[in-house]
Design an enzyme around this catalytic site. Structure first.
Site, PDB file in Angstrom:
ATOM      1  N   ASP A  41       7.693  21.003  18.725  1.00 42.20           N
ATOM      2  CA  ASP A  41       7.799  22.017  19.771  1.00 42.20           C
ATOM      3  C   ASP A  41       9.122  21.796  20.489  1.00 42.20           C
ATOM      4  OD1 ASP A  41       6.407  23.963  21.850  1.00 42.20           O
ATOM      5  OD2 ASP A  41       7.265  22.319  23.015  1.00 42.20           O
ATOM      6  N   ASP A  56      11.273  22.747  23.954  1.00 38.23           N
ATOM      7  CA  ASP A  56      11.155  23.261  25.321  1.00 38.23           C
ATOM      8  C   ASP A  56      12.565  23.357  25.891  1.00 38.23           C
ATOM      9  OD1 ASP A  56      10.713  23.747  27.965  1.00 38.23           O
ATOM     10  OD2 ASP A  56       9.291  22.130  28.276  1.00 38.23           O
ATOM     11  N   TYR A 103       3.517  29.907  35.105  1.00 38.59           N
ATOM     12  CA  TYR A 103       3.227  29.176  36.338  1.00 38.59           C
ATOM     13  C   TYR A 103       4.559  28.762  36.952  1.00 38.59           C
ATOM     14  CZ  TYR A 103       3.138  25.832  32.457  1.00 38.59           C
ATOM     15  OH  TYR A 103       3.417  25.160  31.295  1.00 38.59           O
TER      16      TYR A 103
END
Length: 628
Positions: free
Chosen positions: A398, A400, A470
């Site tokens: 992953d 980010d 968020y």
């Protein structure tokens, strides 16, 4: 002094979400199909008029450490061939060993096969084959037969072959179909049609620049490219390939899970001041209810993936009471730390997939250099994730990146295509059997971060996006106004248009990202202000509310008791206690958010991060029951 990692404490402003699968050991085997090599690769322009002949490749058998390959030359013309030469390229790591019925030589990764004295002549309509034993798992590319196209297209003197069409884009992806579109090729005499190639094999010939492929298998990876033919039936080079995964299907469900992804972040620094370990996933009951874990973070330095915290990752010795299986580490065992505990967790809960996440708020600065050489970056990541010491622990990677072609802790100027280029390189290196995902911005404002990069194009190579819905608002604006940090939708008085989950998801879907590749983000923490007299959102403040590890942020497990929710707005909870004002998600608001995610057709949800939950995992439970 706070023991919280600076990687967490700095994950504040403009985050729009704190950033962030058993490794699939099986390497995708070759399907034993006779494939025209010109249907797999872009072809070099032949130097002379082509003889009417074709060359096709067949992988006859594969025994894991090697394979048997066969080339077949067929004379499709009306005059005999007097000799034949086939040229092709193998990727690094794939090579020819012993060969028969041909003389095979190489120069680097380029291979050449010539007929022997007795089999050079091929009569019209006849075929001749030769074979070899090979090592590695790569496919041949760049095929030429006697200097011309291996599919027999050839060239016509004075008539140029068509140009390469644009790389297809995919849209309308369902369980069984996908719509492909591409930019047209050009030709001096006109383009007649296009061959559509799925996984290297021709599945259709069309006269337009769109095609809908049907009859596919749900939850399956495919690769598409196209090739133009001109009015003389000459073929041009094959376009770039787009990776597509059909929706539906889930071969990784576990106890308490359905077809939706329920992913949680586990932080390597949590083993310090937070005293949160992999075993806590077991004792809380969370391991039974999740499908995936993102392990955060690996670093990105000098354009390469590097270790984040070697002690926590693979060196920390666990005592029996801290260990997942109740067995203490020994001083001389080859792997310890979180990696070994994750290995034990997967043995106990084989449905769980673990993905290694690289970057994050603090460590995203390295992606700019990575974007300058995506292939080298992908290779470095693959070498690290697939390190033999822990290759079985991880099921993929992953990234980010906060944020491509936009500003986070630092500002990136790599350009709109950088993320797509990086994702394509990662997918090419990690292959279809490994997960490749990304955590991305949720800035749905006009001209905001989602508009700064080609998220739709990059989505073609990613399995899914963790949309960081968020941290929209927080006490970095010390005087307020108070606002929920994770609003599901807009509300009257929201401080910034486009800063809500629904806006972000809608914008990504409108750009062409399939809903099934979007996961809704949930924070297992609250953000708060102090000096607040107004209970409803929109009040003024004097600064950040005090928190256990840093001001302005606190775990749900603390807030549920210290400052219980007093109201809800925009699908999330808020609380006013004394002069402090907090917003956070509760089991009830998470349940409603999961229902919304289901109604939108999203692939599931994820959360940051495990240690913010209660000891009995009530937030994880709410996500699991809400999704399924």
């Amino acid at each position: 002094m706070s023991t919280e990692s600076p990687r967490r404490s700095s994950r504040l402003r403009w985050r729009l979400g704190p950033g962030r699968a058993t490794r699939a050991k099986a390497v995708a085997g070759f399907t034993a199909l006779l494939l025209p090599l010109a249907a797999m690769v872009g072809l070099a322009s032949p130097a002379q008029a082509a003889t009417s002949a074709t060359a096709t490749y067949l992988k006859k058998s594969d025994w894991g450490s090697g394979f048997e390959g066969q080339w077949t030359v067929k004379n499709t013309g009306t005059t005999a061939l007097s000799s034949w030469t086939i040229e092709w390229d193998f990727p690094s790591g794939t090579a020819v060993g012993s060969a028969w019925d041909a003389s095979v030589t190489s120069s680097g990764t380029h291979w050449t096969a010539k007929n022997l004295g007795w089999n050079g002549t091929v009569a019209p309509g006849a075929s001749i084959s030769f074979g070899f034993n090979g090592t590695g798992s790569g496919s041949p590319t760049g095929c030429k037969l006697n200097g011309a196209s291996c599919d027999g297209g050839g060239t016509v003197p004075g008539d140029s072959a068509p140009s390469k069409p644009g790389t297809p884009t995919a849209s309308g992806i369902t369980d069984t179909s996908v719509k492909l579109s591409w930019s047209a090729a050009t030709d001096d005499k006109g383009v007649k049609n296009y061959d559509v190639l799925r996984d290297g094999a021709k599945v259709a010939t069309v006269t337009t620049t769109t095609y809908t492929d049907t009859g596919l298998t749900k939850g399956t990876d495919y690769s598409y490219s196209v090739q133009a033919r001109d009015t003389a039936d000459q073929t041009g080079p094959v376009s770039g390939a787009v990776a597509v995964r059909t929706t539906g299907g889930n071969d990784n469900p576990g106890p308490g899970t359905g077809s939706k992804v329920n992913l949680g972040y586990f932080t390597n620094w949590g083993v310090y001041g937070r005293n949160y370990h992999v075993k806590n996933l077991v004792t809380s009951g969370s391991a039974e209810k999740i499908t995936h874990i993102n392990y955060a973070f690996g670093n990105v330095q000098g354009g390469k993936c590097t270790i984040g915290d070697s002690y926590a990752d693979y060196d920390k010795a666990y005592t029996a009471d801290q260990s997942v299986d109740g067995v203490a580490d020994t001083w001389d065992q080859p792997l310890r730390g979180n990696f070994n505990q994750l290995r034990k967790l997967k043995a106990k809960y084989p449905h769980i997939k673990v993905i290694w996440s690289f970057g994050g708020w603090t460590w995203s600065g390295g992606f700019g250099a990575a974007a300058q050489n995506p292939a080298a970056f992908a290779q470095s990541c693959y070498d690290l994730v697939e390190d033999p010491r822990w290759a079985d622990v991880f099921d993929g990677i992953d990234i980010d990146w906060e944020y491509p072609n936009a500003c986070g802790l630092t500002c990136d100027t790599s350009g709109p295509a950088a993320l797509k280029n990086l994702s394509s390189a990662l997918r090419a290196k990690f292959g279809a059997k490994n997960l490749v995902t990304a955590a991305i911005t949720a800035d749905g404002s006009d001209g905001g971060k989602i508009d700064a990069a080609d998220y739709a194009g990059a989505a073609q190579s990613f399995d899914w996006y963790n949309v960081m819905t968020y941290d929209f608002f927080g006490a970095w604006e010390a005087k307020g106004p108070t606002a929920p940090h994770s609003p599901l939708n807009a509300y009257a008085g929201i401080p910034q248009d486009g800063f809500n989950s629904a806006a972000a998801i809608a914008k990504l879907k409108a750009k062409g990202v399939p809903a099934s590749k979007l996961l809704l983000g949930i924070g297992f923490y609250g953000r708060g202000w102090t000096g607040v007299t107004q209970a409803a959102p929109g009040g003024t403040a004097t600064g950040a509310a005090p928190g256990t590890y840093e001001a302005g942020i606190e775990d749900y497990k603390v807030l549920k008791n210290s400052c219980p929710a007093t109201g809800t707005i925009a699908g999330t909870a808020y609380a006013h206690c004394g002069t402090n004002w907090w917003s956070y998600d509760t089991p009830a608001t998470i349940t409603s958010k999961m229902a919304w995610a289901n109604s939108q057709g999203l692939g599931g949800a994820f959360f940051w991060e495990f240690s913010g939950d209660t000891a009995n995992g009530e937030l994880v439970s709410a996500m699991d029951s809400g999704l399924n």
